[in-house]
Design a protein around this motif. Structure first.
Motif, PDB file in Angstrom:
ATOM      1  N   SER A 104       1.333   4.148  -3.218  1.00 33.96           N
ATOM      2  CA  SER A 104       1.029   5.571  -2.999  1.00 33.96           C
ATOM      3  C   SER A 104       1.993   6.481  -3.755  1.00 33.96           C
ATOM      4  O   SER A 104       1.692   7.670  -3.955  1.00 33.96           O
ATOM      5  N   GLN A 145       0.646  11.364  -6.944  1.00 37.49           N
ATOM      6  CA  GLN A 145       0.698  10.749  -5.616  1.00 37.49           C
ATOM      7  C   GLN A 145      -0.608  10.994  -4.846  1.00 37.49           C
ATOM      8  O   GLN A 145      -1.098  12.120  -4.796  1.00 37.49           O
ATOM      9  N   GLN A 146      -1.131   9.904  -4.276  1.00 36.02           N
ATOM     10  CA  GLN A 146      -2.368  10.009  -3.484  1.00 36.02           C
ATOM     11  C   GLN A 146      -2.251   9.145  -2.225  1.00 36.02           C
ATOM     12  O   GLN A 146      -2.935   8.134  -2.079  1.00 36.02           O
ATOM     13  N   PRO A 147      -1.360   9.534  -1.320  1.00 35.17           N
ATOM     14  CA  PRO A 147      -1.152   8.726  -0.112  1.00 35.17           C
ATOM     15  C   PRO A 147      -2.344   8.828   0.840  1.00 35.17           C
ATOM     16  O   PRO A 147      -2.975   9.879   0.954  1.00 35.17           O
ATOM     17  N   LYS A 148      -2.615   7.718   1.548  1.00 36.12           N
ATOM     18  CA  LYS A 148      -3.722   7.691   2.505  1.00 36.12           C
ATOM     19  C   LYS A 148      -3.210   7.643   3.950  1.00 36.12           C
ATOM     20  O   LYS A 148      -3.661   8.386   4.802  1.00 36.12           O
ATOM     21  N   GLU A 197       0.833  -1.210   0.000  1.00 38.24           N
ATOM     22  CA  GLU A 197       0.000   0.000   0.000  1.00 38.24           C
ATOM     23  C   GLU A 197       0.865   1.257   0.000  1.00 38.24           C
ATOM     24  O   GLU A 197       0.573   2.242  -0.699  1.00 38.24           O
ATOM     25  N   CYS A 250       6.110   9.268   0.059  1.00 37.17           N
ATOM     26  CA  CYS A 250       5.885  10.162  -1.084  1.00 37.17           C
ATOM     27  C   CYS A 250       6.781  11.396  -0.991  1.00 37.17           C
ATOM     28  O   CYS A 250       7.357  11.834  -1.998  1.00 37.17           O
ATOM     29  N   SER A 275       2.643   6.261   4.112  1.00 37.12           N
ATOM     30  CA  SER A 275       2.594   6.542   2.673  1.00 37.12           C
ATOM     31  C   SER A 275       2.960   7.999   2.392  1.00 37.12           C
ATOM     32  O   SER A 275       3.682   8.304   1.432  1.00 37.12           O
ATOM     33  N   LYS A 276       2.471   8.898   3.221  1.00 33.03           N
ATOM     34  CA  LYS A 276       2.788  10.317   3.040  1.00 33.03           C
ATOM     35  C   LYS A 276       4.291  10.571   3.202  1.00 33.03           C
ATOM     36  O   LYS A 276       4.888  11.353   2.456  1.00 33.03           O
TER      37      LYS A 276
END
Length: 484
Positions: free
Chosen positions: A103, A108-111, A99, A119, A115-116
């Motif tokens: 991302s 980029q679409q981190p949740k 996961e 990124c 993930s952030k």
């Protein structure tokens, strides 16, 4: 989780198996992302297990390039699912890692928090002083896959990306945002300058065209035509036809007619913009010759040869600096070059031999010899007006610190470079000591030579630099002006 064993295995595999044309998404990039992810993770206060998961995702996020370029994120996840259980990762941990990896897919679409962080670590370079180094590597990689990608297109892509980008974590914003904005401002200035330089008609170009045409008209009507003198090139052909017609056909009509086919040809061998500018220049010259009452300056043959050629050279040179030509012989030479093995210089010389031979046969050897002097004066004046003191020089640089020098040449001096793969060393007493090296070749003006040396020696005081004068280039009509 045996993270260190995994890291040794993955990095060794990336160093060994990734193709050389991956100049950005290579093993060094992965090493940087791992280091940046750990740094940001610690600043964000992650626990030990979270840091290990983040480090693992950073290690594997671009491992998919081993098997695919498009969709490498999915390939990275497939590799993770196959490999991580061998290093004591549980099924749940593997899915978390996948996961995080997914991302990083652009956009980029981190949740989640991890993930952030990854990124931000993946594009960490955009907020550093080394932005140009890594953006150039990415450009070379993209250029390999799309040879039609131009510097201007890449510059626009960078500006658009940095304008739309936002860091996801507070730590990245605090640490990298200011430098990112500075990089964006610098790119914005470069983009504005290039956009301005590529406008079809600038005010400066128009002034150069007007003064060039007026000066060429003065040379023709004030010196050459009243005294039955000739020049080389298409102007010489026009003067010759004018004399052979016993002045029954107006010179303005002849010049426009002789150059008309070359104007059409220039749209294909140069550019449409160049052809339009040249058409305007030729029509303006015809109007000058037809309407402006230029005074006859002298009947002295030596003065006519020298100053007639001088003013004609100024006129032709100014129009060339404006992005067009009132003498299209180089267009014809370039077209012929593409269909023969002769150089441009040889083609121009051959055409001029024909012109002066006819002049000698029809009007006498003395007229032909003086006309040769006129052509010589005009051609040297054109060289000075177009090149001035900025005649170009080819420079070769051999240095063990070539990467930084390449970045400086491209981004600080704005010069294109060519890289040769070679070896350095082989010194007396140390013949067996030698290393691979990138040999850099670039073309600069003489005024820039000192700046280049200062730039190179600031990076490597032991660099070997040598230069040679550029005698002739091929591949463009205006060889020392940017294409219009």
């Amino acid at each position: 989780m045996e993270v260190q064993k995994l890291q040794s295995h993955i990095l060794e595999k990336l160093h060994r198996e990734l193709p050389e044309w991956l100049t950005y998404h290579n093993a060094e990039h992965t090493e940087n992302v791992v280091r940046n992810a750990i740094e940001l993770g610690e600043l964000e206060g992650l626990g030990a297990e979270e840091l290990q998961l983040l480090q693992t995702a950073a290690l594997l996020h671009d491992a998919g390039f081993l098997s695919a370029y498009e969709g490498h994120e999915e390939a990275s996840c497939n590799l993770s699912r196959a490999l991580l259980p061998q290093y004591n990762y549980g099924a749940g941990q593997v899915e978390v890692i996948c996961e995080i990896i997914m991302s990083t897919k652009v956009p980029q679409q981190p949740k989640g928090h991890l993930s952030k962080i990854l990124c931000d670590a993946d594009v960490y370079y955009i907020g550093t002083d080394d932005y140009n180094v890594f953006s150039n590597r990415l450009y070379r990689e993209l250029k390999y896959r799309d040879p039609n990608l131009t510097n201007e297109e890449w510059l626009k892509k960078q500006v658009d990306f940095l304008r739309s980008h936002e860091f996801f974590t507070g730590s990245a914003k605090e640490k990298l945002e200011d430098r990112k904005e500075a990089n964006l401002k610098k790119l914005g200035r470069q983009h504005h300058a290039k956009t301005k330089a590529h406008r079809d008609f600038s005010f400066a170009d128009i002034l150069l065209m007007i003064f060039g045409v007026a000066t060429a008209g003065f040379a023709l009507k004030g010196f050459l035509v009243p005294n039955h003198f000739f020049d080389g090139g298409m102007t010489g052909i026009s003067l010759l036809l004018h004399e052979l017609s016993h002045n029954r056909i107006n010179l303005a009509v002849i010049i426009i007619s002789v150059n008309a086919p070359l104007i059409v040809m220039s749209a294909f061998v140069a550019s449409r913009n160049f052809a339009i500018k040249t058409l305007i220049c030729i029509i303006m010259l015809g109007l000058c010759l037809f309407l402006v009452p230029y005074p006859v300056i002298t009947s002295d043959k030596l003065l006519i040869s020298i100053f007639g050629g001088f003013f004609l050279g100024i006129g032709i040179g100014l129009t060339m600096r404006g992005g067009c030509a009132v003498d299209g012989i180089e267009v014809l030479a370039l077209y012929t070059l593409r269909h023969t093995s002769f150089t441009i210089s040889e083609i121009v010389l051959g055409l001029n031999i024909i012109i002066f031979s006819i002049a000698a046969f029809k009007f006498g050897m003395e007229v032909s010899l003086y006309s040769m002097l006129t052509y010589f004066t005009a051609s040297k004046t054109v060289d000075y007006v177009v090149e001035g003191i900025e005649a170009y020089t080819g420079v070769t640089i051999i240095s063990g610190n070539s990467e930084r020098i390449k970045e400086k040449l491209v981004n600080e001096m704005g010069r294109g470079i060519t890289i040769y793969k070679g070896e350095r060393g082989f010194l007396p007493g140390k013949y067996e000591v030698h290393t691979d090296v990138d040999i850099i070749f670039t073309v600069i003006s003489r005024l820039e030579m000192r700046k280049l040396k200062n730039l190179v020696y600031a990076e490597d005081p032991k660099a070997f630099v040598f230069a040679n004068t550029i005698k002739e280039t091929a591949g463009g009509v205006l060889k020392r002006r940017p294409p219009h």
